[in-house]
Design an enzyme around this catalytic site. Structure first.
Site, PDB file in Angstrom:
ATOM      1  CE  LYS A   1      16.140 -15.641  11.823  1.00 16.58           C
ATOM      2  NZ  LYS A   1      14.990 -15.332  10.942  1.00 16.58           N
TER       3      LYS A   1
ATOM      4  CG  ASP B   1      14.814 -11.823   9.428  1.00 14.54           C
ATOM      5  OD1 ASP B   1      14.851 -10.576   9.463  1.00 14.54           O
ATOM      6  OD2 ASP B   1      14.589 -12.530  10.439  1.00 14.54           O
TER       7      ASP B   1
ATOM      8  CE  LYS C   1      14.583 -13.280  14.158  1.00 13.75           C
ATOM      9  NZ  LYS C   1      13.730 -12.904  13.004  1.00 13.75           N
TER      10      LYS C   1
END
Length: 232
Positions: A161, A99, A190
């Site tokens: 995300k 991430d 996300k």
């Protein structure tokens, strides 16, 4: 994604959750507890700072729960070369998913090619691992959220995300819906930051999220469980 996200079971939600522990003072015992909770509840991954990646990968070995490590975290301002090197190191530690925080300042300035190159450098170094790009949407207007989503897709990301959980805001239903409209059905979305109940998690899924980042994961999947105060 469940057929009816509004009545999605807690087991359905569990399989979409990155069980997250990113606080600076997290101890090895805290991280071990998160791993054990993820194994018990069937969460998608345990999301940790890189210093814990090897420990988590070892503790989760042989299970379906993935090791997810953040990089360029939480500001995204370390530079493409540093992020690429961090990605390669995390993979050597056993990370299954990465991430990364994008170059937020580049997006704010409209320096979109710089932002694209930043993500592409990590993509090239990621050896095919799942790559999620954190946009920190609370710092971007709608046009720049759209631009950042498109840049991430062009650079080969697997997910976009919403948030680090360390800035001025987290995920919102409206932002998740905007991100889903922008990336279409092929990329993951996300939602992370401030999701602490099953109801809020389901709302994010209904808006288009395919993964949830949460530290209150056990409360989300446990009927009547207490919600975690503050945090991710």
């Amino acid at each position: 994604m469940p057929d009816d996200v509004n009545t999605a079971s807690r087991a359905d939600l569990a399989g979409m959750i990155d069980h997250t522990i990113l606080k600076a003072d997290a101890t090895r015992a805290d991280v071990a507890r998160h791993c054990d909770e993820a194994l018990a509840h069937g969460f998608a991954s345990v999301c940790i700072n890189g210093v814990h990646a090897a420990f988590v990968a070892d503790r989760l070995r042989g299970s379906r729960v993935k090791t997810c490590a953040v990089l360029g975290f939480p500001l995204g301002a370390s530079g493409a070369g540093a992020k690429a090197a961090e990605a390669a190191w995390l993979i050597r530690q056993g990370a299954d998913e990465l991430d990364m925080v994008l170059d937020i300042g580049a997006v704010v300035e409209g320096e979109f090619e710089r932002a694209r190159a930043d993500i592409a450098a990590v993509r090239d170094a990621s050896a095919g691992r799942v790559l999620k790009v954190i946009l920190e949407t609370c710092l971007l207007d709608e046009a720049r959220i759209v631009a950042a989503c498109r840049i991430a897709a062009e650079a080969g990301a697997d997910f976009v995300k919403t948030s680090t959980g360390f800035s001025s805001g987290g995920a919102s239903v409206e932002t998740v819906a905007l991100m889903r409209r922008t990336v279409g059905p092929t990329l993951g979305v996300k939602a992370s930051g401030g999701i602490r109940t099953a109801e809020s998690a389901r709302a994010m899924v209904a808006a288009g999220a395919t993964r949830i980042g949460a530290s209150a994961s056990v409360a989300i999947v446990s009927a009547g469980g207490p919600t975690a105060p503050g945090g991710y």
